[in-house]
Write an enzyme that holds these catalytic residues in place. Structure first.
Site, PDB file in Angstrom:
ATOM      1  N   LYS A 199     -51.044   4.178   3.347  1.00 18.74           N
ATOM      2  CA  LYS A 199     -51.487   4.397   2.755  1.00 18.74           C
ATOM      3  C   LYS A 199     -51.192   2.481   2.027  1.00 18.74           C
ATOM      4  CE  LYS A 199     -50.896   3.040  -1.440  1.00 18.74           C
ATOM      5  NZ  LYS A 199     -52.089   2.448  -1.855  1.00 18.74           N
ATOM      6  N   GLU A 241     -40.060  -4.171   2.618  1.00 17.11           N
ATOM      7  CA  GLU A 241     -40.693  -6.005   2.294  1.00 17.11           C
ATOM      8  C   GLU A 241     -41.207  -6.382   1.764  1.00 17.11           C
ATOM      9  OE1 GLU A 241     -42.297  -9.359   2.985  1.00 17.11           O
ATOM     10  OE2 GLU A 241     -43.154  -8.965   4.169  1.00 17.11           O
ATOM     11  N   CYS A 293     -46.450 -13.538   0.898  1.00 15.91           N
ATOM     12  CA  CYS A 293     -44.930 -13.878   0.660  1.00 15.91           C
ATOM     13  C   CYS A 293     -44.139 -14.442   1.013  1.00 15.91           C
ATOM     14  CB  CYS A 293     -44.244 -12.283   0.931  1.00 15.91           C
ATOM     15  SG  CYS A 293     -44.412 -11.876   2.763  1.00 15.91           S
ATOM     16  N   GLU A 338     -42.121 -14.996  -8.637  1.00 12.89           N
ATOM     17  CA  GLU A 338     -43.137 -14.634  -7.798  1.00 12.89           C
ATOM     18  C   GLU A 338     -44.609 -14.756  -8.552  1.00 12.89           C
ATOM     19  OE1 GLU A 338     -43.979 -13.589  -3.115  1.00 12.89           O
ATOM     20  OE2 GLU A 338     -43.576 -11.636  -5.167  1.00 12.89           O
TER      21      GLU A 338
END
Length: 506
Positions: free
Chosen positions: A183, A258, A297, A400
């Protein structure tokens, strides 16, 4: 650019060897973030489409030929896929640029890396021994440890590196003999759809590769909880990763996550001792923070620089950041593209506003750029931003941001530098810059991050594992450990001369 009324919906759901529309008939327009105009329409799947795809993958694994296909044949198919990626490099790179907003050159490099990943896992499985013999202490016993595919793998991939992140999951899963349902992000699904098409063209049996385009709260949630899914691999944000882990827990399926990062880039003064080394460290700090507009990331979003060189370093960094050329990724000379969506840009803006309210000093950026022929007014552009005088108490340092925002902290001693770098809930990646080889090894050894670069930033190797500490996730991608994620271990004990044990009377 065609108007949205002229766009035709594609059958982007692939299940059991057939391309089709969503069960509901729903569709989604895909916007080019450079001008906010639609340029593609995809099927918008839901739980029913996920169920159909999982059922197809289940049949292909339980009844099909792929899990029992000889390793050499599986490796050959992966190499054919790599060749097809090279053939379609320009088309896929352009599609990745328009879909995700990155520059065309970045899109091309991504395709190259994807081809490398397929070749790496092909070579890895082809070179493996068939099993590890275990000495049972008897000539009448043959004992061997073998690796087998997990089964049906569900993969949920992020919007920032759609093709690359899909390949890090799909290539090892196929090399190990699994079937899968992927997906992609509903924002950037197009190159993953194309990759599944290349797998079909390469000769992958029907039902082995399945894709459902649709949102995470329906398709992704169903895949995570589905009882016929044996493994769920997710790359994305922390909050969504927690939901995936919770959904997977009742069926005790294998989970690989992750997640995010708040990655330190530690610069010691001795790394700036000469004009050349100073220029290199500044250039790499720009690369660490602003590649793909910071939507990475592993971005080096926290510059932690020794106090004695801070003023000079930050002044030059800000001067050069102001000169970064923003624009549509397909335009010549553009160095940074737009952010992926209006919602994401608003999130970045809110983080910058909170930092300034908490006392950060704005050295450059912090606003939307003026429109230009390369930067349509409707596009989701944001200037590269440097925030000085930051500290750990600020949200912009703790959370983040995932945008072109670099925070600056300072230190005086090696111990202080390490403490600052490790003072984060995340532990994905980090870097240390120093001319002292002993210090480089000491600091790298003390950093609690899954990847540590010394005098560099951002390179990765297909043969090296990629993962993180803390809230950056669990499991590994790439390298032998990445292949191991998609395998189960079986011990086969064969008694060549069976005889009664006589434990019981009878």
């Amino acid at each position: 650019m065609a108007e949205s009324t002229e766009l035709q919906a594609r059958a982007t759901i692939h299940a059991g060897g057939e391309w089709r529309a969503a069960v509901s008939g729903a569709t989604r327009e895909i916007l080019d973030p450079a001008d906010a105009l639609p340029f593609a329409v995809v099927a918008e799947g839901d739980e029913r489409d996920a169920d159909l795809a999982v059922a197809a993958a289940r049949r292909a694994f339980d009844e099909g030929e792929w899990p029992r296909t000889p390793v050499a044949e599986r490796a050959a198919l992966l190499r054919r896929v790599a060749d097809l990626l090279v053939r379609d490099r320009e088309r896929l790179g352009l599609l990745e640029s328009r879909d995700a907003g990155k520059t065309l050159e970045e899109g091309r490099i991504d395709v190259d890396c994807v081809a490398d990943a397929f070749r790496y896992f092909a070579d890895l499985v082809a070179a493996e021994a068939p099993g590890r013999v275990v000495d049972a202490g008897s000539p009448d016993v043959h004992s061997v440890v073998v690796h087998e595919p997990v089964g049906v793998c569900a993969m949920i991939t992020p919007w920032n590196y759609p093709l690359l992140q899909a390949s890090w999951k799909i290539a090892p899963a196929l090399a190990a003999g699994n079937t899968f349902v992927v997906k992609p992000s509903e924002i950037t699904p197009l190159t993953t759809v194309e990759l599944v098409g290349l797998l079909v063209e390469a000769g992958l049996p029907a039902g082995v590769a399945n894709i459902v385009t649709g949102p995470g709260h329906t398709v992704g949630a169903r895949l995570a909880e589905h009882p016929d899914v044996d493994l769920i691999s997710f790359t994305g944000g922390l909050a969504s990763g927690v939901k995936v882990a919770r959904a997977a827990a009742p069926s005790v399926k294998k989970v690989a996550l992750e997640l995010g990062g708040k990655n330190p880039n530690v610069v010691f003064a001795d790394a700036c001792a000469t004009d050349e080394s100073f220029d290199t460290a500044v250039d790499q700090a720009l690369n660490a923070a602003f590649i793909h507009s910071g939507q990475v990331c592993s971005a080096g979003a926290r510059l932690i620089v020794e106090e004695s060189v801070r003023d000079r370093f930050v002044a030059e960094l800000a001067r050069r950041a102001r000169r970064i050329r923003l624009g549509r990724g397909t335009e010549d000379g553009v160095e940074c593209g737009p952010l992926v969506s209006e919602q994401h840009r608003a999130k970045v803006e809110e983080h910058v506003a909170s930092a300034l309210a908490e006392g950060a000093v704005l050295r450059c950026g912090g606003r939307r750029p003026e429109p230009s022929p390369q930067r349509p007014e409707r596009g989701y552009f944001y200037e590269p931003t440097v925030l000085d005088r930051c500290h750990r108490g600020m949200r912009v340092v703790r959370e983040e941001v995932f945008g072109p925002v670099l925070t600056v902290e300072t230190f005086r001693t090696e111990d202080e530098a390490v403490a600052l770098a490790n003072d984060t809930e995340y532990g994905l990646a980090g870097a240390v810059w120093t001319a002292d080889a002993g210090r480089a090894r000491r600091v790298a050894g003390r950093l609690r991050h899954g990847t540590v670069w010394i005098n560099d930033f951002h390179p990765y190797l297909p043969q090296a594992e990629w993962g993180g500490f803390g809230r950056s996730g669990v499991g590994r991608e790439l390298g032998p450990a990445g292949l191991a994620e998609y395998r189960e271990t079986k011990h086969v004990y064969q008694n060549l001369a069976p005889r009664p044990v006589r434990w019981f009377a009878g």
